[in-house]
Design a protein around this motif. Structure first.
Motif, PDB file in Angstrom:
ATOM      1  N   HIS A  12      57.954  23.801  80.259  1.00  0.00           N
ATOM      2  CA  HIS A  12      56.787  24.699  79.568  1.00  0.00           C
ATOM      3  C   HIS A  12      55.417  24.931  80.240  1.00  0.00           C
ATOM      4  CE1 HIS A  12      58.351  25.262  74.822  1.00  0.00           C
ATOM      5  NE2 HIS A  12      58.610  24.052  75.353  1.00  0.00           N
ATOM      6  N   HIS A  17      50.025  29.664  75.131  1.00  0.00           N
ATOM      7  CA  HIS A  17      51.561  28.914  73.871  1.00  0.00           C
ATOM      8  C   HIS A  17      51.917  27.478  74.899  1.00  0.00           C
ATOM      9  CE1 HIS A  17      55.294  28.083  71.295  1.00  0.00           C
ATOM     10  NE2 HIS A  17      56.008  28.638  72.617  1.00  0.00           N
ATOM     11  N   HIS A  18      52.442  28.391  76.407  1.00  0.00           N
ATOM     12  CA  HIS A  18      53.005  27.194  77.049  1.00  0.00           C
ATOM     13  C   HIS A  18      52.576  26.000  77.199  1.00  0.00           C
ATOM     14  CE1 HIS A  18      57.344  28.803  77.064  1.00  0.00           C
ATOM     15  NE2 HIS A  18      56.943  30.264  76.970  1.00  0.00           N
ATOM     16  N   GLU A  23      51.803  23.823  74.291  1.00  0.00           N
ATOM     17  CA  GLU A  23      53.795  23.128  73.941  1.00  0.00           C
ATOM     18  C   GLU A  23      53.606  21.637  75.085  1.00  0.00           C
ATOM     19  OE1 GLU A  23      56.433  23.821  71.593  1.00  0.00           O
ATOM     20  OE2 GLU A  23      53.870  24.005  71.094  1.00  0.00           O
ATOM     21  N   ARG A  36      51.226  18.549  73.715  1.00  0.00           N
ATOM     22  CA  ARG A  36      52.450  18.543  72.934  1.00  0.00           C
ATOM     23  C   ARG A  36      53.090  17.352  72.910  1.00  0.00           C
ATOM     24  NH1 ARG A  36      56.322  18.909  69.698  1.00  0.00           N
ATOM     25  NH2 ARG A  36      57.224  20.334  71.141  1.00  0.00           N
TER      26      ARG A  36
END
Length: 220
Positions: free
Chosen positions: A173, A191-192, A195, A198
């Motif tokens: 990611h 977004h990546h 992620e 996360r």
């Protein structure tokens, strides 16, 4: 399960003394078989006993100088000690003698990557991927070498394939985030990076990337 398989199982379970006993019995029963010495060498290498491991690999080659797994063992021994030129030589010899296994090609790719010879790493990682198509770490290193050699489109495809095999791969990611920035796609990059964090909250590079993109988006 035969003695050799049992000894290897003990080694995987970190039962080193039990593994050593069985490998020793196998050597005593078949003193002319180089594989017994290779396996004992691998055990010693696993225990970071480099000096004794080298002696066992050398003994295997004294018995049969075409024992590919002994050269592979020596390759691992030198790699662990960061003697990359000797590691490369032994991995290459193992392959020349017919060791057509993903790990040998993968380790050669890692040596070229360590030496920042990224284009030279690519064909070895590619062969490793062909031999182990389901191994997401092998595929990730292939993607990384492509990115480092500026083959961005191919690297992007490889990292997406990594996520197909392992959705929770934080580094894939992160690298897709970097590539998205290269494409000037800040939203996808964010977004990546999110992620990646996360999955791995302490991913420092992803955190830096996220902060940079958020600042960039605020200015728009």
């Amino acid at each position: 399960m035969d003695k050799n398989a049992q000894a290897i199982q003990y080694m995987k379970e970190n039962e080193y003394e039990k593994a050593a006993e069985l490998f020793n019995e196998l050597i005593e029963e078949n003193p002319g078989d180089p594989i017994g010495f290779v396996n004992f060498g691998n055990l010693l290498l696993h225990m970071n006993d480099y000096h004794r491991a080298e002696r066992f690999f050398d003994k295997a080659l004294e018995l049969d100088n075409t024992t590919a797994t002994a050269y592979y063992g020596l390759g691992n021994l030198y790699y662990e000690q960061e003697v990359f030129d000797q590691a490369e030589k032994n991995y290459q010899r193992a392959i020349e003698l017919g060791l057509e296994e993903s790990d040998a090609y993968f380790m050669l790719g890692m040596i070229f990557q360590q030496n920042e010879q990224f284009k030279l790493a690519i064909p070895y990682f590619l062969r490793a991927v062909e031999l182990s198509p389901e191994d997401h770490e092998v595929l990730f290193q292939y993607g990384l070498s492509l990115a480092q050699a500026d083959y961005i489109e191919e690297a992007e495809k490889a990292f997406h394939n990594v996520l197909t095999l392992e959705q929770e791969h934080s580094d894939a990611h992160y690298n897709l985030g970097v590539i998205s920035l290269y494409h000037e796609d800040a939203e996808t990059a964010l977004h990546h990076f999110k992620e990646s964090l996360r999955i791995q909250p302490d991913h420092v590079l992803a955190a830096n990337g996220k902060n940079s993109v958020e600042e960039l988006l605020k200015q728009e």
